[in-house]
Write an enzyme that holds these catalytic residues in place. Structure first.
Site, PDB file in Angstrom:
ATOM      1  N   ARG A  29       0.871  -1.180   0.000  1.00 31.68           N
ATOM      2  CA  ARG A  29       0.000   0.000   0.000  1.00 31.68           C
ATOM      3  C   ARG A  29       0.905   1.226   0.000  1.00 31.68           C
ATOM      4  O   ARG A  29       2.125   1.121   0.140  1.00 31.68           O
ATOM      5  CB  ARG A  29      -1.038   0.010   1.133  1.00 31.68           C
ATOM      6  CG  ARG A  29      -0.724  -0.682   2.424  1.00 31.68           C
ATOM      7  CD  ARG A  29       0.345  -0.028   3.253  1.00 31.68           C
ATOM      8  NE  ARG A  29       0.124   1.393   3.414  1.00 31.68           N
ATOM      9  CZ  ARG A  29       1.056   2.260   3.674  1.00 31.68           C
ATOM     10  NH1 ARG A  29       2.331   1.885   3.811  1.00 31.68           N
ATOM     11  NH2 ARG A  29       0.804   3.537   3.817  1.00 31.68           N
ATOM     12  N   GLY A  30       0.256   2.407  -0.144  1.00 28.89           N
ATOM     13  CA  GLY A  30       1.041   3.639  -0.299  1.00 28.89           C
ATOM     14  C   GLY A  30       1.194   3.913  -1.790  1.00 28.89           C
ATOM     15  O   GLY A  30       1.575   3.009  -2.560  1.00 28.89           O
ATOM     16  N   ALA A  31       0.900   5.161  -2.189  1.00 30.45           N
ATOM     17  CA  ALA A  31       0.764   5.464  -3.618  1.00 30.45           C
ATOM     18  C   ALA A  31       1.968   5.033  -4.474  1.00 30.45           C
ATOM     19  O   ALA A  31       1.799   4.297  -5.458  1.00 30.45           O
ATOM     20  CB  ALA A  31       0.459   6.956  -3.788  1.00 30.45           C
TER      21      ALA A  31
ATOM     22  N   ARG B 221      -7.395  -0.327  -6.719  1.00 25.08           N
ATOM     23  CA  ARG B 221      -7.649   0.777  -5.774  1.00 25.08           C
ATOM     24  C   ARG B 221      -7.769   2.071  -6.595  1.00 25.08           C
ATOM     25  O   ARG B 221      -6.919   2.347  -7.438  1.00 25.08           O
ATOM     26  CB  ARG B 221      -6.517   0.887  -4.727  1.00 25.08           C
ATOM     27  CG  ARG B 221      -6.432  -0.356  -3.839  1.00 25.08           C
ATOM     28  CD  ARG B 221      -5.572  -0.124  -2.609  1.00 25.08           C
ATOM     29  NE  ARG B 221      -6.185   0.782  -1.659  1.00 25.08           N
ATOM     30  CZ  ARG B 221      -5.524   1.360  -0.661  1.00 25.08           C
ATOM     31  NH1 ARG B 221      -4.231   1.144  -0.495  1.00 25.08           N
ATOM     32  NH2 ARG B 221      -6.147   2.151   0.186  1.00 25.08           N
TER      33      ARG B 221
ATOM     34  N   GLN C 139      -1.946   2.433  10.004  1.00 23.88           N
ATOM     35  CA  GLN C 139      -0.653   2.458   9.298  1.00 23.88           C
ATOM     36  C   GLN C 139       0.396   3.254  10.065  1.00 23.88           C
ATOM     37  O   GLN C 139       1.593   2.980   9.961  1.00 23.88           O
ATOM     38  CB  GLN C 139      -0.820   3.077   7.897  1.00 23.88           C
ATOM     39  CG  GLN C 139      -1.600   2.234   6.906  1.00 23.88           C
ATOM     40  CD  GLN C 139      -3.056   2.648   6.845  1.00 23.88           C
ATOM     41  OE1 GLN C 139      -3.630   3.063   7.848  1.00 23.88           O
ATOM     42  NE2 GLN C 139      -3.674   2.516   5.690  1.00 23.88           N
TER      43      GLN C 139
ATOM     44  N   ASP D 278      -1.758  10.840  -1.944  1.00 24.27           N
ATOM     45  CA  ASP D 278      -2.146   9.765  -2.866  1.00 24.27           C
ATOM     46  C   ASP D 278      -2.457  10.309  -4.251  1.00 24.27           C
ATOM     47  O   ASP D 278      -2.282   9.612  -5.252  1.00 24.27           O
ATOM     48  CB  ASP D 278      -3.328   8.980  -2.303  1.00 24.27           C
ATOM     49  CG  ASP D 278      -2.860   8.124  -1.143  1.00 24.27           C
ATOM     50  OD1 ASP D 278      -2.766   8.654  -0.021  1.00 24.27           O
ATOM     51  OD2 ASP D 278      -2.525   6.955  -1.380  1.00 24.27           O
TER      52      ASP D 278
ATOM     53  N   ASN E 186      -5.238  12.420   0.626  1.00 24.46           N
ATOM     54  CA  ASN E 186      -4.322  11.601   1.428  1.00 24.46           C
ATOM     55  C   ASN E 186      -5.179  10.851   2.443  1.00 24.46           C
ATOM     56  O   ASN E 186      -6.407  11.004   2.495  1.00 24.46           O
ATOM     57  CB  ASN E 186      -3.265  12.481   2.105  1.00 24.46           C
ATOM     58  CG  ASN E 186      -2.120  11.661   2.683  1.00 24.46           C
ATOM     59  OD1 ASN E 186      -1.567  10.793   2.010  1.00 24.46           O
ATOM     60  ND2 ASN E 186      -1.767  11.889   3.932  1.00 24.46           N
ATOM     61  N   LYS E 187      -4.526  10.042   3.248  1.00 22.73           N
ATOM     62  CA  LYS E 187      -5.232   9.184   4.203  1.00 22.73           C
ATOM     63  C   LYS E 187      -6.277   9.958   5.007  1.00 22.73           C
ATOM     64  O   LYS E 187      -6.027  11.087   5.429  1.00 22.73           O
ATOM     65  CB  LYS E 187      -4.188   8.544   5.133  1.00 22.73           C
ATOM     66  CG  LYS E 187      -4.727   7.588   6.163  1.00 22.73           C
ATOM     67  CD  LYS E 187      -5.597   6.506   5.590  1.00 22.73           C
ATOM     68  CE  LYS E 187      -4.946   5.700   4.498  1.00 22.73           C
ATOM     69  NZ  LYS E 187      -5.903   4.843   3.741  1.00 22.73           N
TER      70      LYS E 187
HETATM   71  O1  MRU Z   1      -4.477   3.259   2.137  1.00 23.03           O
HETATM   72  P1  MRU Z   1      -2.983   3.421   2.032  1.00 23.03           P
HETATM   73  O2  MRU Z   1      -2.255   2.891   3.199  1.00 23.03           O
HETATM   74  O3  MRU Z   1      -2.464   2.929   0.705  1.00 23.03           O
HETATM   75  O4  MRU Z   1      -2.811   4.984   2.015  1.00 23.03           O
HETATM   76  C1  MRU Z   1      -1.539   5.573   2.019  1.00 23.03           C
HETATM   77  C2  MRU Z   1      -1.596   6.987   2.418  1.00 23.03           C
HETATM   78  O5  MRU Z   1      -2.614   7.636   2.359  1.00 23.03           O
HETATM   79  C3  MRU Z   1      -0.358   7.594   2.912  1.00 23.03           C
HETATM   80  O6  MRU Z   1      -0.710   8.609   3.791  1.00 23.03           O
HETATM   81  C4  MRU Z   1       0.561   8.200   1.966  1.00 23.03           C
HETATM   82  O7  MRU Z   1       0.784   9.492   2.266  1.00 23.03           O
HETATM   83  C5  MRU Z   1       0.381   8.197   0.550  1.00 23.03           C
HETATM   84  S1  MRU Z   1       1.629   7.152  -0.038  1.00 23.03           S
HETATM   85  C6  MRU Z   1       3.175   7.834   0.321  1.00 23.03           C
END
Ligand code: MRU
Length: 334
Positions: free
Chosen positions: A55-57, A89, A187, A228, A238-239
């Site tokens: 996970r993570g962009a 996703r 996370q 993201d 973002n999250k």
């Molecule tokens: O749902 P995830 O864990 O894939 O989401 C990741 C995020 O939102 C992180 O905060 C992140 O900033 C983006 S990836 C570096």
């Protein structure tokens, strides 16, 4: 990234390709267990994106690139592979960027293993550069707040939000990190704290709803989060929970930065309200581990991301430098 297992130091990426397989650090079971999972088909890669093994962009983008390489190796139709990978996703832009780039390169007769490796190496280098640029924003003894995990696990190596923190630590600055736990998938508590422990960086995990308290008391000097998807006007997804941190930072006069490679910027969208926001299973909210924490009849909502409007963003830290939201310009990054 530095990984210390039973006293042995290893330098690993979040995922990599080896013997025609894609090897992933299983992010679902950290911090309690460290294991690798192997994907041997496009379907395996897609499943590992969906179940958040990866996970993570930027790491999802890398998985997409390797997935396309695997499609070419196994003789799968590349359009079909691209569609399957893009269905995993919806929010993180890097996935779409990486898969389309592999399709373009295949169209020019490219070997997608070579192309994917090049793409992934580029991401790692961009994150290293984000660290170099972002380090300038971090003073000695800075207290930094971050949300979710925008570390090496999320980005192949170094991190986006964590890259400047790593760089500051490596340049002998004292830093302290407030790590939002990041409900519902935790996370921050599970992954960011684990990465900071590997590096020996001082930090505390805090409940998501404690960030405002520490900001109000003057204990936070700067907020740095990942992204993201950033859009043309500087709004970004973002999250979930990032938006409220940005509003609180502005209210308390604290600089608020997002860090991301340029491949996270979707110039085709003009406003953050156009970003598709993933809604995940109710049970991620209703359960903690295996335990139900609300009446069994209760329903839940579970948006995985929110949108922070550009007006709350002090700057965007990229591999090309630090920009104010209004300075984003597609031509500049070509
Ligand atoms: O749902 P995830 O864990 O894939 O989401 C990741 C995020 O939102 C992180 O905060 C992140 O900033 C983006 S990836 C570096």
């Amino acid at each position: 990234m530095l990984v210390i297992m039973t006293g042995t130091e290893m330098n690993l990426r979040a995922l990599w390709m080896e013997d025609n397989k894609v090897r992933f650090i299983d992010q679902k079971i950290l911090p309690h267990r460290f294991e690798l999972l192997d994907a041997e088909s496009v379907e395996d890669v897609a499943t590992f994106i969906e179940d958040m093994t990866v996970r993570g962009a930027p790491s999802i983008g890398a998985a997409g690139a390797y997935g396309m390489a695997m499609a070419q190796i196994t003789g799968m139709d590349l359009q079909e592979a691209a569609e399957r990978l893009k269905r995993t996703r919806p929010t993180a832009f890097d996935l779409f960027y990486a898969v389309d780039r592999m399709l373009d390169e295949a169209g020019q007769g490219g070997n997608l293993v070579t192309s994917a490796e090049k793409y992934v190496d580029e991401i790692a280098e961009k994150c290293r550069m984000i660290g170099e640029h972002g380090n300038a924003l971090i003073s000695n003894n800075a207290r930094i707040l971050t949300h979710c995990n925008a570390g090496a696990l999320a980005t192949i190596d170094y991190g986006t939000a964590l890259a400047p923190i790593r760089a500051a630590h490596h340049s002998q600055k004292e830093v302290f990190v407030f790590v939002d736990e990041t409900r519902p998938r935790l996370q921050g508590a599970a992954l960011t704290s684990w990465e900071l422990i590997q590096e020996g960086i001082d930090h505390a995990v805090i409940p998501d709803n404690a960030a405002g308290h520490y900001m109000q008391r003057g204990e936070v000097d700067i907020v740095i989060v990942g992204a993201d998807r950033i859009v043309a006007n500087g709004d970004f997804a973002n999250k979930i929970g990032t938006y409220e941190k940005a509003v609180l930072a502005k209210e308390n006069g604290i600089p608020f930065y997002t860090a991301a490679p340029v491949s996270t910027i979707d110039f085709s969208l003009k406003s953050g309200m156009d970003i598709p926001i993933e809604e995940r299973s109710q049970d991620e909210v209703r359960l903690v581990g295996a335990e139900l924490i609300c009446p069994k009849e209760a329903s839940a909502r579970n948006p995985a991301f929110d949108v922070t409007p550009a007006k709350f963003v002090t700057g965007i830290i990229t591999e090309a430098g630090i920009f104010r939201p209004e300075e984003l310009d597609e031509e500049k990054f070509k």
